[in-house]
Design an enzyme around this catalytic site. Sequence first.
Site, short mmCIF file in Angstrom:
data_model
loop_
_atom_site.label_atom_id
_atom_site.label_comp_id
_atom_site.label_asym_id
_atom_site.label_seq_id
_atom_site.Cartn_x
_atom_site.Cartn_y
_atom_site.Cartn_z
N LYS A 169 0.82 -1.22 0.00
CA LYS A 169 0.00 0.00 0.00
C LYS A 169 0.85 1.27 0.00
O LYS A 169 0.39 2.34 -0.38
CB LYS A 169 -0.99 -0.05 1.14
CG LYS A 169 -2.00 -1.16 0.91
CD LYS A 169 -3.09 -1.24 1.92
CE LYS A 169 -4.07 -2.34 1.57
NZ LYS A 169 -3.49 -3.70 1.73
C1 PLP Z 1 -4.18 -4.76 1.26
C2 PLP Z 1 -3.36 -5.96 1.07
C3 PLP Z 1 -3.75 -6.96 0.18
C4 PLP Z 1 -5.04 -6.92 -0.59
O1 PLP Z 1 -5.06 -5.89 -1.55
P1 PLP Z 1 -6.47 -5.36 -2.10
O2 PLP Z 1 -6.14 -4.23 -2.97
O3 PLP Z 1 -7.26 -4.94 -0.88
O4 PLP Z 1 -7.11 -6.50 -2.78
C5 PLP Z 1 -2.90 -8.04 0.01
N1 PLP Z 1 -1.74 -8.14 0.71
C6 PLP Z 1 -1.35 -7.19 1.56
C7 PLP Z 1 -0.08 -7.37 2.31
C8 PLP Z 1 -2.13 -6.07 1.78
O5 PLP Z 1 -1.72 -5.13 2.63
#
Ligand code: PLP
Length: 442
Positions: A54
């Site tokens: 993120k």
């Molecule tokens: C948020 C997250 C996901 C999922 O991503 P989305 O965009 O919500 O589908 C997968 N792995 C990690 C480590 C995350 O932080």
Amino acid sequence: MLSLFLTDYTTEELTACIDAAYDSKFDTEEIAPLVQADGAYYLELFHGATIAFKDMALSILPHLMTTAAKKNGITDGIVILTATSGDTGKAALAGFADVPGTKIIVFYPKNGVSAVQERQMVTQKGENTAVIGITGNFDDAQTGVKKMFNDAAMKEELAAKGYRFSSANSINIGRLVPQIVYYTYAYAKLLAEGHIADGEKINVTVPTGNFGNILAAYYAKQIGVPIDKLICASNTNKVLFDFFQTGEYDRNREFVLTSSPSMDILISSNLERLIYHIAGDDSAVTAELMKKLAAGGKYDITDAMKKGLSDFVSGFATEDDTAAAIRSLYELTGYVIDPHTAVGDSVYRRYAKASGDATKTVIASTASPFKFARSVMSAIEGRRSEEPDMDLIERLSKTANVALPPAIIELKTAPVRHDTVCETAEMPDVVRNILTKQVCGK
Ligand SMILES: *Cc1c(COP(=O)(O)O)cnc(C)c1O
């Protein structure tokens, strides 16, 4: 890439945002290295401030937002309200901390995030940051936040004080667009290094929760990146897998806490965007289905809409599958992946075997294994250890032969700054309280 989508910004503005975002906050100059292991390509999206993917978008979002506000003559303080299943919260906090003219309030499920995730959040610095644990799960937190966004009275009350709400959740388009960039980059990199021929299609596997990251891959495909299959990988909370199998989305089921907590989600907010597209960009149909979801927790799509899903392959990994994926990749190659990435790995390898599809595949590697050291070490060693987290992290560093990331080293000494816990119903009052007590930005 950004300028194709964010057409309101000048090239100079976008360049300034990019330079402010992708700097020494990342622990590698490559920003998103592509690592080959056992025949697959792991796109490491975890080299930013919070060692999870993120950061890729949340490093630039505050700069896009404040630039947009300035361009539009907005002088209100921007209040970011966010619900997090663990990683968004910290990445948003890190992105917005002490950004002038902003404030950020993050809600997380008190018992639904990893020890490292919680520690990262409650030690967050910045006069404009607030972190609150709630007694419910992630969906409760997200629903609470959405309610506040839709609460007209609360909006007015805040406007009178010179504040306006904004979101940093993955429904924010400023989160999605930066994510399209790295799929395009991965393709270009495979091509540059001679792993694929020009125009050769690749598959992309994404461990999925809120459906944001995989939607970005879908958009990359829409704009012409040669991607064939989009492999959507779920953990035990396999509401998306069931949706792709049956065409029925049904959140009425037990919510399970897994070793991939950032994917412990029963309402995948960004799926609404895909629904809109497969409905022929029809917002009335989409609104109808989302109303059904809000009222009864489920909806069905038509056969015509199902045809729009043909680019997607879906699968899920149990807790045992996830641990087995971590262990077998480590034993085979020495490369260590985190449980989220392992869900993707497990689903990809099962799909490749069952289908015989030998297309080169990029797996979105969404978190550093150091963030989930306990699950990773127990997968590798085949037993659960009682050691403190920091000891496990040190041991993982030796096992994986990878130095501790700076983000982890900092955690050792950072003091706890946030310790509020509340019930879901109290969320609006907590927000009011914070906004009367703190000044906006500094
Ligand atoms: C948020 C997250 C996901 C999922 O991503 P989305 O965009 O919500 O589908 C997968 N792995 C990690 C480590 C995350 O932080």
